[in-house]
Scaffold this active site. Structure first.
Site, PDB file in Angstrom:
ATOM      1  N   ARG A  12     -56.156  64.105  68.548  1.00  0.00           N
ATOM      2  CA  ARG A  12     -54.701  64.161  68.299  1.00  0.00           C
ATOM      3  C   ARG A  12     -54.359  63.415  67.021  1.00  0.00           C
ATOM      4  NH1 ARG A  12     -51.769  62.266  73.767  1.00  0.00           N
ATOM      5  NH2 ARG A  12     -50.019  62.554  72.366  1.00  0.00           N
ATOM      6  N   ILE A  14     -53.614  61.454  63.755  1.00  0.00           N
ATOM      7  CA  ILE A  14     -54.467  61.044  62.635  1.00  0.00           C
ATOM      8  C   ILE A  14     -55.934  61.291  62.980  1.00  0.00           C
ATOM      9  CG2 ILE A  14     -55.319  58.999  61.394  1.00  0.00           C
ATOM     10  CD1 ILE A  14     -52.432  57.879  61.525  1.00  0.00           C
ATOM     11  N   ASN A  82     -60.034  54.821  65.602  1.00  0.00           N
ATOM     12  CA  ASN A  82     -58.650  55.255  65.395  1.00  0.00           C
ATOM     13  C   ASN A  82     -57.796  55.157  66.666  1.00  0.00           C
ATOM     14  OD1 ASN A  82     -56.403  57.109  64.286  1.00  0.00           O
ATOM     15  ND2 ASN A  82     -57.230  58.288  66.015  1.00  0.00           N
ATOM     16  N   ASP A  88     -43.967  49.635  73.091  1.00  0.00           N
ATOM     17  CA  ASP A  88     -42.988  48.833  72.360  1.00  0.00           C
ATOM     18  C   ASP A  88     -41.968  48.181  73.285  1.00  0.00           C
ATOM     19  OD1 ASP A  88     -44.282  49.745  70.121  1.00  0.00           O
ATOM     20  OD2 ASP A  88     -42.660  51.025  69.398  1.00  0.00           O
ATOM     21  N   GLY A 143     -40.081  44.513  68.003  1.00  0.00           N
ATOM     22  CA  GLY A 143     -40.420  45.268  69.221  1.00  0.00           C
ATOM     23  C   GLY A 143     -41.893  45.557  69.363  1.00  0.00           C
ATOM     24  N   TYR A 147     -48.590  45.316  69.496  1.00  0.00           N
ATOM     25  CA  TYR A 147     -49.196  46.249  68.533  1.00  0.00           C
ATOM     26  C   TYR A 147     -49.497  45.545  67.203  1.00  0.00           C
ATOM     27  CZ  TYR A 147     -49.623  50.730  65.987  1.00  0.00           C
ATOM     28  OH  TYR A 147     -50.061  51.798  65.238  1.00  0.00           O
TER      29      TYR A 147
HETATM   30  N1  CAA Z   1     -34.500  44.038  63.253  1.00  0.00           N
HETATM   31  C1  CAA Z   1     -33.548  43.226  63.769  1.00  0.00           C
HETATM   32  N2  CAA Z   1     -32.868  43.547  64.862  1.00  0.00           N
HETATM   33  C2  CAA Z   1     -33.164  44.703  65.451  1.00  0.00           C
HETATM   34  C3  CAA Z   1     -34.155  45.589  64.949  1.00  0.00           C
HETATM   35  C4  CAA Z   1     -34.816  45.211  63.802  1.00  0.00           C
HETATM   36  N3  CAA Z   1     -35.755  45.999  63.248  1.00  0.00           N
HETATM   37  N4  CAA Z   1     -34.212  46.662  65.756  1.00  0.00           N
HETATM   38  C5  CAA Z   1     -33.290  46.467  66.734  1.00  0.00           C
HETATM   39  N5  CAA Z   1     -32.655  45.295  66.545  1.00  0.00           N
HETATM   40  C6  CAA Z   1     -31.592  44.706  67.322  1.00  0.00           C
HETATM   41  C7  CAA Z   1     -30.580  45.775  67.700  1.00  0.00           C
HETATM   42  O1  CAA Z   1     -29.667  45.957  66.635  1.00  0.00           O
HETATM   43  C8  CAA Z   1     -29.960  45.192  68.948  1.00  0.00           C
HETATM   44  O2  CAA Z   1     -29.066  44.197  68.586  1.00  0.00           O
HETATM   45  P1  CAA Z   1     -27.629  44.105  69.313  1.00  0.00           P
HETATM   46  O3  CAA Z   1     -27.933  44.018  70.785  1.00  0.00           O
HETATM   47  O4  CAA Z   1     -27.019  42.883  68.732  1.00  0.00           O
HETATM   48  O5  CAA Z   1     -26.922  45.384  68.958  1.00  0.00           O
HETATM   49  C9  CAA Z   1     -31.125  44.455  69.607  1.00  0.00           C
HETATM   50  O6  CAA Z   1     -32.084  44.241  68.572  1.00  0.00           O
HETATM   51  C10 CAA Z   1     -31.730  45.279  70.711  1.00  0.00           C
HETATM   52  O7  CAA Z   1     -32.291  46.418  70.102  1.00  0.00           O
HETATM   53  P2  CAA Z   1     -32.587  47.684  70.911  1.00  0.00           P
HETATM   54  O8  CAA Z   1     -31.343  48.252  71.502  1.00  0.00           O
HETATM   55  O9  CAA Z   1     -33.379  48.585  70.050  1.00  0.00           O
HETATM   56  O10 CAA Z   1     -33.444  47.064  72.107  1.00  0.00           O
HETATM   57  P3  CAA Z   1     -34.272  47.852  73.141  1.00  0.00           P
HETATM   58  O11 CAA Z   1     -34.832  46.852  74.072  1.00  0.00           O
HETATM   59  O12 CAA Z   1     -33.503  48.994  73.691  1.00  0.00           O
HETATM   60  O13 CAA Z   1     -35.424  48.507  72.256  1.00  0.00           O
HETATM   61  C11 CAA Z   1     -37.376  48.647  70.955  1.00  0.00           C
HETATM   62  C12 CAA Z   1     -36.336  47.707  71.574  1.00  0.00           C
HETATM   63  C13 CAA Z   1     -38.007  49.497  72.049  1.00  0.00           C
HETATM   64  C14 CAA Z   1     -38.431  47.778  70.346  1.00  0.00           C
HETATM   65  C15 CAA Z   1     -36.721  49.547  69.907  1.00  0.00           C
HETATM   66  O14 CAA Z   1     -36.030  48.725  68.984  1.00  0.00           O
HETATM   67  C16 CAA Z   1     -37.744  50.372  69.151  1.00  0.00           C
HETATM   68  O15 CAA Z   1     -38.259  51.344  69.657  1.00  0.00           O
HETATM   69  N6  CAA Z   1     -38.052  49.995  67.899  1.00  0.00           N
HETATM   70  C17 CAA Z   1     -39.003  50.717  67.071  1.00  0.00           C
HETATM   71  C18 CAA Z   1     -40.314  50.018  67.110  1.00  0.00           C
HETATM   72  C19 CAA Z   1     -41.250  50.717  66.158  1.00  0.00           C
HETATM   73  O16 CAA Z   1     -41.016  50.838  64.967  1.00  0.00           O
HETATM   74  N7  CAA Z   1     -42.362  51.185  66.666  1.00  0.00           N
HETATM   75  C20 CAA Z   1     -43.307  51.855  65.829  1.00  0.00           C
HETATM   76  C21 CAA Z   1     -44.009  52.888  66.649  1.00  0.00           C
HETATM   77  S1  CAA Z   1     -45.034  53.925  65.626  1.00  0.00           S
HETATM   78  C22 CAA Z   1     -46.301  52.943  65.212  1.00  0.00           C
HETATM   79  O17 CAA Z   1     -46.451  51.856  65.656  1.00  0.00           O
HETATM   80  C23 CAA Z   1     -47.299  53.534  64.275  1.00  0.00           C
HETATM   81  C24 CAA Z   1     -47.562  52.671  63.129  1.00  0.00           C
HETATM   82  O18 CAA Z   1     -48.630  52.065  63.054  1.00  0.00           O
HETATM   83  C25 CAA Z   1     -46.554  52.567  62.064  1.00  0.00           C
END
Ligand code: CAA
Length: 240
Positions: A12, A14, A82, A88, A143, A147
């Site tokens: 799957r 990459i 990989n 998260d 979050g 990872y």
């Molecule tokens: N920086 C600062 N604050 C942040 C933020 C950030 N990057 N992201 C969210 N927040 C804040 C929100 O604004 C929110 O604040 P308020 O309550 O004051 O409004 C608070 O944090 C809660 O955020 P969420 O509603 O998002 O909280 P949640 O518990 O529902 O979700 C999470 C948290 C699941 C981590 C969600 O933010 C998320 O999915 N983030 C993306 C994480 C990500 O980038 N994952 C990458 C996956 S792909 C990968 O990993 C491959 C690779 O190698 C690149």
């Protein structure tokens, strides 16, 4: 000589693109997957690439799986670590299971798989290992304490093993992909992903084939002077 290459998480995203890229240059590729047999069978039917099922977080399964592959196909000269998962969530809400699963699958697997191939590579004085890290292991990500810790660990693991392998003809390098157009990234909520993409200078997600091409370069026979490196492929999102 035909290289026998193992790609974990190789059916799957990459991993699939990498398996295909290595097959296209004549390597004998075996793709390892954990759960989705239907998808793996479809991948094999489409590409002709063998797929084997085991959990790379399981040390004994790696040892037995590699031994079986070597008995069937010959010595493994190329290993691409990989396989990776996300669970998260912010640290104050994260369960121990979600911490441990990511550490074991993303980082533990690198040790498990390298341990299974490294003695043979040392004996034969040749090996190419590429570990797939992440921009989020370099820069951190809200979050993702699990990872980011696992991927950051991969970068340290790579440099240590590179030092051990250098005198034995083994190169060990890491790729640090940015946000790539895969199922893993598609699972990030749309509004959050939009904000992430807005911060990528190239202005788009990367393609799995762009990572695969970089891996193909690092495993080539004539890349023997590159070891312990991290190649960032992230559209300029993090310049490290
Ligand atoms: N920086 C600062 N604050 C942040 C933020 C950030 N990057 N992201 C969210 N927040 C804040 C929100 O604004 C929110 O604040 P308020 O309550 O004051 O409004 C608070 O944090 C809660 O955020 P969420 O509603 O998002 O909280 P949640 O518990 O529902 O979700 C999470 C948290 C699941 C981590 C969600 O933010 C998320 O999915 N983030 C993306 C994480 C990500 O980038 N994952 C990458 C996956 S792909 C990968 O990993 C491959 C690779 O190698 C690149």
């Amino acid at each position: 000589m035909t290289h026998v290459a193992i790609v974990t998480g190789g059916t799957r995203g990459i991993g699939a693109a990498t398996s295909t890229a290595l097959k296209d240059i004549g390597y004998e590729v075996i793709a390892i997957y954990r759960g989705d047999t239907e998808r793996a069978e479809k991948f094999t039917a489409e590409t002709g690439i063998e797929a084997r099922q085991w959990d790379v977080a399981d040390f004994d399964a790696c040892r037995e799986g590699v031994a079986q592959i070597e008995a069937e196909f010959g010595p493994v000269s190329v290993l691409i670590n990989n396989a990776g998962i996300t669970r998260d969530g912010t640290a104050h809400k994260m369960s121990e299971d979600n911490w441990q699963a990511v550490i074991d699958t993303n980082l533990g697997s690198c040790f498990n798989m390298c341990r299974a191939v490294i003695e043979g590579m040392r004996a034969r004085k040749y090996g190419r290992i590429v570990n797939v890290g992440s921009i989020n292991g370099q820069a951190g990500q809200y979050g993702q304490v699990n990872y980011a810790a696992a991927k950051s660990g991969i970068h340290g693991f790579t440099k240590a093993l590179a030092q051990e392998g250098a005198g034995a003809g083994i190169t060990v390098n890491a790729i640090a992909p940015g946000y790539i157009d895969t199922d893993m990234v598609a699972s990030v909520p749309d509004d959050i992903l939009e904000k992430i993409v807005a911060k990528i200078p190239v202005g788009r997600l990367g393609k799995a084939s762009e990572i695969a091409r970089s891996i193909k370069f690092l495993v080539s026979e004539n890349a023997g002077f590159i070891t312990g490196s991290t190649l960032s492929v992230n559209g300029g999102q993090h310049m490290y």
